[in-house]
Design a protein around this motif. Structure first.
Motif, PDB file in Angstrom:
ATOM      1  N   VAL A  14      25.409 -31.734 -53.268  1.00 29.10           N
ATOM      2  CA  VAL A  14      25.135 -32.937 -54.056  1.00 29.10           C
ATOM      3  C   VAL A  14      25.242 -34.141 -53.118  1.00 29.10           C
ATOM      4  O   VAL A  14      26.227 -34.287 -52.399  1.00 29.10           O
ATOM      5  CB  VAL A  14      26.124 -33.065 -55.235  1.00 29.10           C
ATOM      6  CG1 VAL A  14      25.970 -34.392 -55.940  1.00 29.10           C
ATOM      7  CG2 VAL A  14      25.920 -31.912 -56.212  1.00 29.10           C
ATOM      8  N   GLY A  15      24.211 -34.979 -53.130  1.00 28.95           N
ATOM      9  CA  GLY A  15      24.231 -36.172 -52.290  1.00 28.95           C
ATOM     10  C   GLY A  15      23.736 -35.939 -50.879  1.00 28.95           C
ATOM     11  O   GLY A  15      24.036 -36.715 -49.967  1.00 28.95           O
ATOM     12  N   ARG A  81      20.814 -31.617 -54.359  1.00 22.98           N
ATOM     13  CA  ARG A  81      20.357 -32.845 -55.005  1.00 22.98           C
ATOM     14  C   ARG A  81      20.480 -33.932 -53.956  1.00 22.98           C
ATOM     15  O   ARG A  81      21.552 -34.137 -53.382  1.00 22.98           O
ATOM     16  CB  ARG A  81      21.197 -33.203 -56.228  1.00 22.98           C
ATOM     17  CG  ARG A  81      20.474 -34.312 -57.034  1.00 22.98           C
ATOM     18  CD  ARG A  81      21.262 -34.859 -58.158  1.00 22.98           C
ATOM     19  NE  ARG A  81      22.298 -35.725 -57.593  1.00 22.98           N
ATOM     20  CZ  ARG A  81      23.518 -35.836 -58.108  1.00 22.98           C
ATOM     21  NH1 ARG A  81      23.862 -35.151 -59.151  1.00 22.98           N
ATOM     22  NH2 ARG A  81      24.384 -36.632 -57.548  1.00 22.98           N
ATOM     23  N   SER A  83      20.485 -37.647 -52.162  1.00 23.85           N
ATOM     24  CA  SER A  83      21.045 -38.956 -52.493  1.00 23.85           C
ATOM     25  C   SER A  83      19.932 -39.949 -52.814  1.00 23.85           C
ATOM     26  O   SER A  83      20.127 -40.877 -53.595  1.00 23.85           O
ATOM     27  CB  SER A  83      21.912 -39.475 -51.346  1.00 23.85           C
ATOM     28  OG  SER A  83      21.141 -39.598 -50.174  1.00 23.85           O
ATOM     29  N   ARG A 133      20.933 -34.381 -62.582  1.00 18.93           N
ATOM     30  CA  ARG A 133      20.762 -35.615 -61.802  1.00 18.93           C
ATOM     31  C   ARG A 133      21.952 -36.552 -61.976  1.00 18.93           C
ATOM     32  O   ARG A 133      22.208 -37.385 -61.122  1.00 18.93           O
ATOM     33  CB  ARG A 133      19.458 -36.305 -62.205  1.00 18.93           C
ATOM     34  CG  ARG A 133      18.251 -35.594 -61.657  1.00 18.93           C
ATOM     35  CD  ARG A 133      16.971 -36.375 -61.820  1.00 18.93           C
ATOM     36  NE  ARG A 133      15.933 -35.769 -61.006  1.00 18.93           N
ATOM     37  CZ  ARG A 133      14.836 -35.195 -61.491  1.00 18.93           C
ATOM     38  NH1 ARG A 133      14.607 -35.197 -62.790  1.00 18.93           N
ATOM     39  NH2 ARG A 133      13.959 -34.651 -60.666  1.00 18.93           N
ATOM     40  N   ALA A 134      22.682 -36.399 -63.067  1.00 24.12           N
ATOM     41  CA  ALA A 134      23.852 -37.248 -63.324  1.00 24.12           C
ATOM     42  C   ALA A 134      25.154 -36.631 -62.804  1.00 24.12           C
ATOM     43  O   ALA A 134      26.174 -37.318 -62.735  1.00 24.12           O
ATOM     44  CB  ALA A 134      23.976 -37.524 -64.818  1.00 24.12           C
ATOM     45  N   ALA A 135      25.130 -35.358 -62.434  1.00 25.56           N
ATOM     46  CA  ALA A 135      26.348 -34.679 -61.962  1.00 25.56           C
ATOM     47  C   ALA A 135      26.882 -35.387 -60.723  1.00 25.56           C
ATOM     48  O   ALA A 135      26.129 -35.787 -59.839  1.00 25.56           O
ATOM     49  CB  ALA A 135      26.050 -33.220 -61.648  1.00 25.56           C
ATOM     50  N   ARG A 136      28.206 -35.531 -60.669  1.00 24.24           N
ATOM     51  CA  ARG A 136      28.829 -36.271 -59.564  1.00 24.24           C
ATOM     52  C   ARG A 136      29.330 -35.386 -58.434  1.00 24.24           C
ATOM     53  O   ARG A 136      29.451 -35.836 -57.305  1.00 24.24           O
ATOM     54  CB  ARG A 136      29.990 -37.103 -60.090  1.00 24.24           C
ATOM     55  CG  ARG A 136      29.554 -38.149 -61.074  1.00 24.24           C
ATOM     56  CD  ARG A 136      30.760 -38.848 -61.647  1.00 24.24           C
ATOM     57  NE  ARG A 136      30.380 -39.616 -62.810  1.00 24.24           N
ATOM     58  CZ  ARG A 136      30.757 -40.845 -63.010  1.00 24.24           C
ATOM     59  NH1 ARG A 136      31.542 -41.451 -62.160  1.00 24.24           N
ATOM     60  NH2 ARG A 136      30.370 -41.476 -64.089  1.00 24.24           N
ATOM     61  N   THR A 137      29.652 -34.134 -58.755  1.00 27.36           N
ATOM     62  CA  THR A 137      30.245 -33.262 -57.745  1.00 27.36           C
ATOM     63  C   THR A 137      29.501 -31.938 -57.656  1.00 27.36           C
ATOM     64  O   THR A 137      28.759 -31.560 -58.570  1.00 27.36           O
ATOM     65  CB  THR A 137      31.719 -32.951 -58.075  1.00 27.36           C
ATOM     66  OG1 THR A 137      31.754 -32.173 -59.281  1.00 27.36           O
ATOM     67  CG2 THR A 137      32.549 -34.225 -58.235  1.00 27.36           C
ATOM     68  N   GLN A 138      29.760 -31.243 -56.573  1.00 29.06           N
ATOM     69  CA  GLN A 138      29.196 -29.917 -56.367  1.00 29.06           C
ATOM     70  C   GLN A 138      29.613 -28.980 -57.502  1.00 29.06           C
ATOM     71  O   GLN A 138      28.776 -28.264 -58.053  1.00 29.06           O
ATOM     72  CB  GLN A 138      29.680 -29.375 -55.023  1.00 29.06           C
ATOM     73  CG  GLN A 138      29.328 -27.940 -54.756  1.00 29.06           C
ATOM     74  CD  GLN A 138      30.050 -27.405 -53.522  1.00 29.06           C
ATOM     75  OE1 GLN A 138      31.136 -27.850 -53.169  1.00 29.06           O
ATOM     76  NE2 GLN A 138      29.427 -26.463 -52.861  1.00 29.06           N
ATOM     77  N   GLU A 140      30.609 -29.695 -60.569  1.00 28.96           N
ATOM     78  CA  GLU A 140      29.992 -30.088 -61.834  1.00 28.96           C
ATOM     79  C   GLU A 140      28.518 -29.661 -61.856  1.00 28.96           C
ATOM     80  O   GLU A 140      28.044 -29.093 -62.850  1.00 28.96           O
ATOM     81  CB  GLU A 140      30.103 -31.603 -62.010  1.00 28.96           C
ATOM     82  CG  GLU A 140      29.544 -32.122 -63.313  1.00 28.96           C
ATOM     83  CD  GLU A 140      29.624 -33.645 -63.423  1.00 28.96           C
ATOM     84  OE1 GLU A 140      29.134 -34.141 -64.444  1.00 28.96           O
ATOM     85  OE2 GLU A 140      30.138 -34.322 -62.518  1.00 28.96           O
TER      86      GLU A 140
END
Length: 147
Positions: A14-15, A81, A83, A133-138, A140
């Motif tokens: 993520v990011g 995903r 950044s 797309r709204a998930a903050r962490t790996q 999640e």
């Protein structure tokens, strides 16, 4: 076949940051190379050869780059995903921010088709894609994806 059958949490990012399609493919190939005995250069080459046939950007900001790699022992899937979305020459020209990389060994084409079908089904769910797309962490992202 289900996503949980071939995706592990440590293969979700993520990011992730990449400025171009080619840089992203090289970066993902490096990540796979770290997890297998196959050099990243060979993985990149297989992915670029597949992309030369036509973009694997399937639309709605999603790409599923995939390739058959003869020296690979088992299929591997990485989901990232980004950044910031990048141009992936997708069929709808929408920049890509979710990438599902799938590499399969030679001789496992039926497995590859099953996995691609599973992934495509999962990412056809617009509600799921929105929460991913709204998930903050790996963790999640992974839990939502398998949920």
């Amino acid at each position: 076949m289900y996503l949980k059958d071939f995706l592990r949490e440590e293969n979700v990012f993520v990011g992730l940051t990449a400025s171009s399609k080619s840089q992203l493919i090289r970066l993902l190939a490096e990540k796979v190379g770290e997890k297998t005995s196959v050099p990243a250069s060979l993985l990149s080459k297989a992915l670029f050869e597949r992309e030369a046939l036509g973009s694997t950007g399937i639309g709605s900001g999603i790409a599923i780059p995939h390739a058959v790699v003869k020296d690979l022992e088992t299929s591997i899937c990485i989901i990232a995903r980004l950044s910031k979305p990048i141009d992936f020459q997708a069929v709808d020209d929408i920049p890509v921010d979710i990438v599902v990389l799938l590499l399969t060994p030679a001789g496992a084409q039926s497995d590859a088709l099953n996995v691609l079908s599973c992934v495509a089904r999962r990412f056809r769910d617009d509600d799921l894609v929105g929460v991913l797309r709204a998930a903050r962490t790996q963790g999640e992202f992974f839990a939502l994806l398998l949920g």
